[in-house]
Design an enzyme around this catalytic site. Structure first.
Site, PDB file in Angstrom:
ATOM      1  N   CYS A  16       0.832  -1.210   0.000  1.00 52.27           N
ATOM      2  CA  CYS A  16       0.000   0.000   0.000  1.00 52.27           C
ATOM      3  C   CYS A  16       0.863   1.254   0.000  1.00 52.27           C
ATOM      4  CB  CYS A  16      -0.939  -0.003   1.200  1.00 52.27           C
ATOM      5  SG  CYS A  16      -0.118  -0.044   2.794  1.00 52.27           S
ATOM      6  N   HIS A  64      -1.558   1.517   7.439  1.00 51.71           N
ATOM      7  CA  HIS A  64      -2.058   1.486   6.061  1.00 51.71           C
ATOM      8  C   HIS A  64      -1.941   2.876   5.461  1.00 51.71           C
ATOM      9  CE1 HIS A  64      -4.261   0.082   2.615  1.00 51.71           C
ATOM     10  NE2 HIS A  64      -5.213   0.980   2.788  1.00 51.71           N
TER      11      HIS A  64
END
EC number: 3.4.19.12
Length: 792
Positions: free
Chosen positions: A371, A691
């Site tokens: 990510c 994230h």
């Protein structure tokens, strides 16, 4: 006459039932209780027992005669013993209980008015029977007499004035008040007047039973009082509790809830730190009282209030705000296709154009923990000048410098798949939601050999490494990096002037930078002799300020890749930002950096080393911008490193939509104003976890959130309220006073051909431009073979 005499006792018994009830108590009370007991207590209990035991009419007549005698005795002997005073009715008992100073006068008045009161009370037999039942129950539970009297004869505030007047001679309306309110309002009066009017007569009771009686009174008052009185009492108790609880909770809130305190202070001004404490202490009481009075507040309402506060704070700008009138002097986003920036560069195009405006990019597949690469790639590919440059690579404009095996070419192919329009042919159509960037991920070692696709890495470091690789690929061997098109897009130039305090010599340096790194907290401290782990500024150079230094991996950017806006120290920040929950403004840190700073000599004799006098001394440093970049990258240092581990600073960040840096520039000829383009967000606790997502501005002007494969529409307001921003991208607004490069016809034709090639690269799904390149390569090979044949 005989019949009348026989019926008369029965009539008297029916009509004067309360009188017989009170008179019967005398004999029973005189036998059981002491003479030291209060007269109202003894008389009241005797009334109840006598009424239950008497069944003969002759006894009733005898008691009536004895009462008359005792009344005459009481009138003749006002100072007689109180045990001999016998109330004739409930109203007379009321007078005895509520009068302390003039009890003798109350007894005399009650004796005179006993006949009237008895007739009024006797007309309500159900009330008397209910009174008898209650008295019997109370006698079983408690032996004290005064407790039962309180249960029925507690006065209310409205009737107290009438009873006081009755003591003075105005006792005519007492019976009416009793008849109307004895079953309705007595309970209400108990809770109000227990400490006002009944405290003085209670003093005559034995001390051993006072505490128990008070507890019983409270229980009876709460059980008899009406619902309205209970609610009022609870409200009063809540208010009392609020005042005490608030005093206890305020010290803890001042220590722990610093975010609310700081947010209130920052609304006044970010620079008025001394005024914050005074204003916050006044305003802190308002939310506490509101929460107590209103009970459980709606959590949605609290969230909306917090969102409004955050939005107000984020909309504020320390630098001069960009108003609508100022914006009219600049080319807006995607307004003019010929906009090439304020630096007169002919190689960059700052707007998307008509073709890209109708396109929507796709998401990127997450390979597990990639990510951080997806967010960085999305942020970079949403820069119009970068995307135009990548399409020029695909069309063969830079074949002389960029090879097909380079990272730049791989990124260009990935961007083509991202922006590829959806084909009408389902066989040729790819996924409409996301693509698989496997070829770009496979080149991770070439981008940064210290990173791994199987481990969470720093997205900002990846962005800077990718920028460095693009810059290296775009420059031919033997040329400087500032000749690259990447320098035209991201490059800026900083001027630093350091004045020696010992000899007064001035040292001037100029250094290029590609991003601005901001610390969020810490003390200001300059260490010019520190290693690469800190940002050293000794008057000649400045190291990188990325989260992990790029000096070891990318030497091309290690000497001048970025500028640390905390004046060269990894611990530097605004002195006011000591709280972890305090909202941080990037504008304040920028202003602090460009203000003159004193470099002090510490105990270890570390400070500024003058090149002229060769002394380690104090110095004053001043920085300014010589060249403002077309695309400004602002990095927020949210991670701290303790040897082998890292931790994230829980620091909320505010940033504006428009940023003005004109006052920090060396030249004031052209205004330097920026507009927000992308925001990369880190959600998590540490650098190795969490994230990454990206908020990017679309070619049509809307905003979207790129969460790997998923794309969600987001409003501009929500973008500005994002507290977890990690790094931001701003694009410089071109003033309309800058002439557009349209003078030469050759440049115009070149622009048209390049634009048509870019549209062709986007519209055609597969590698048609690659076929053109292959033909050119075949021609080159044929020419080489032809030369070899002739040489032979």
């Amino acid at each position: 006459m005989t019949t009348q005499e026989s019926i008369k006792p029965l009539v008297d018994r029916i009509l004067s039932n309360p009188l017989q009830f009170n008179a019967a108590m005398i004999s029973n009370k005189s036998n059981n209780n002491d003479t030291s007991a209060a007269p109202e207590n003894s008389s009241y209990i005797v009334i109840g027992k006598q009424h239950n035991n008497n069944s003969n009419s002759t006894a009733i007549a005898a008691t009536a005669e004895s009462k008359q005698i005792k009344e005459n005795n009481l009138i003749d002997r006002p100072n007689g013993k109180k045990t001999n005073t016998v109330p004739k009715s409930m109203a007379e008992a009321l007078l005895l209980y509520t009068s302390k100073n003039d009890k003798d006068a109350a007894d005399a008045t009650g004796a005179k008015k006993s006949a009237e009161l008895s007739t009024e009370l006797s007309t309500e037999p159900p009330s008397s029977s209910s009174e008898d039942d209650k008295v019997g129950k109370e006698e079983e539970e408690e032996g004290e007499i005064f407790h039962e009297a309180r249960d029925y004869v507690e006065p209310r505030k409205a009737s107290l004035k009438e009873r006081d007047n009755a003591d003075k001679g105005d006792g005519e309306d007492i019976g009416e008040d009793i008849g109307e309110d004895i079953g309705e309002d007595i309970g209400e009066d108990i809770g109000e007047d227990i400490g006002e009017n009944l405290g003085s007569p209670l003093a005559t009771i034995d001390d051993s039973s006072n505490e128990n009686e008070k507890e019983k009174r409270k229980e009876l008052s709460t059980s008899i009082s009406s619902d309205d009185e209970i609610e009022d009492d609870e409200d009063e108790d809540d208010m009392d509790y609020d005042s005490s609880a608030m005093e206890k909770e305020l010290p803890e809130e001042e220590e722990n809830d610093s975010s609310s305190k700081i947010s209130e202070g920052e609304k006044k001004s970010l620079y008025q730190d001394l005024m914050e404490n005074s204003t916050v202490e006044v305003n802190r009481y308002e939310p506490v009282n509101n929460t107590k009075e209103n009970g459980n507040r709606n959590p949605k309402g609290e969230e909306e209030e917090e969102e409004e506060e955050e939005l107000k704070h984020k909309s504020r700008s320390i630098t001069p705000p960009v108003t609508i009138s100022n914006l009219s002097n600049f080319y807006q986003f995607n307004e003019n296709i010929n906009d090439r920036g304020s630096l007169n560069s002919t190689r960059i195009v700052k707007n998307w154009g008509d073709k890209f405006t109708n396109l929507k990019p796709r998401g990127l597949l997450n390979h597990g923990v990639t990510c951080y690469t997806n967010a960085a790639v999305q942020a970079m590919l949403h820069i119009p000048s970068i995307q135009h440059y990548l399409f020029d690579i695909l069309m063969g404009k830079y074949d002389s410098t960029i090879s097909k095996n380079s990272v730049s070419y791989t990124l260009a192919e990935t961007s083509k798949k991202m922006w590829l329009p959806v084909s009408k042919n389902p066989r040729k159509n790819v996924s409409a939601s996301y693509i698989n960037p496997k070829h770009l991920i496979s080149r991770l070692d070439d981008i940064n050999c210290m990173m791994s696709e199987w481990q969470q890495e720093d997205s900002h470091e990846y962005f800077m490494s990718l920028m460095s690789r693009l810059q290296e690929d775009s420059v031919p061997k033997g040329h400087k990096l500032i000749e690259s098109i990447i320098y035209d897009i991201f490059g800026g130039l900083l001027k630093q002037i350091v004045t020696c305090k010992s000899c007064g010599s001035i040292s001037k340096t100029e250094q290029p930078f590609y991003d601005l790194s901001l610390h969020l907290k810490g003390k200001k401290k300059l260490d010019p002799n520190s290693d690469l782990s800190s940002d050293s500024i000794n008057g000649t150079s400045a190291t990188t300020s990325t989260t992990t230094s790029n000096a070891a991996t990318k030497p091309s950017l290690s000497s001048s890749s970025s500028v640390n806006l905390n004046n060269g120290s990894p611990f530097a920040a605004a002195s006011d930002l000591s709280s972890a929950n305090r909202r941080f403004s990037i504008e304040k840190s920028i202003k602090d950096f460009f203000n003159p700073e004193l470099i002090k000599v510490d105990k270890e004799q570390k400070g500024y080393v003058c090149e002229k006098c060769h002394k380690t001394t104090n110095a004053v440093k001043h920085s300014s911008i010589l060249r403002a970049p077309e695309t400004l990258l602002v990095h927020l240092k949210k991670f701290r490193f303790n040897g082998t581990s890292s931790s994230k600073m829980k620091q909320a960040v505010s940033y504006p939509m428009f940023l003005d840096l004109t006052e920090y520039c060396e030249s004031k000829e052209l205004p330097v104003k920026y507009q927000l383009l992308s925001v990369v967000v880190h959600e998590g606790r540490s650098l190795s976890s969490g994230h990454y997502i990206a908020h990017c501005k679309q070619p049509d002007g809307s905003w979207a959130t790129y969460d790997d494969e998923y794309i969600n529409i987001i409003s501009e307001r929500d973008v500005l309220k994002e507290p977890n921003a990690y790094y931001l991208l701003y694009t410089r607004l071109t003033p309309k006073s800058v002439p557009l490069p349209l003078a030469k016809s050759a440049m115009a034709t070149g622009n048209v051909t390049s634009k048509s090639k870019q549209e062709q690269a986007v519209n055609e799904p597969n590698n048609r431009p690659l076929k053109i390149n292959s033909k050119k390569n075949n021609r080159k090979k044929w020419k080489k073979n032809k030369k070899r044949k002739f040489t032979k």
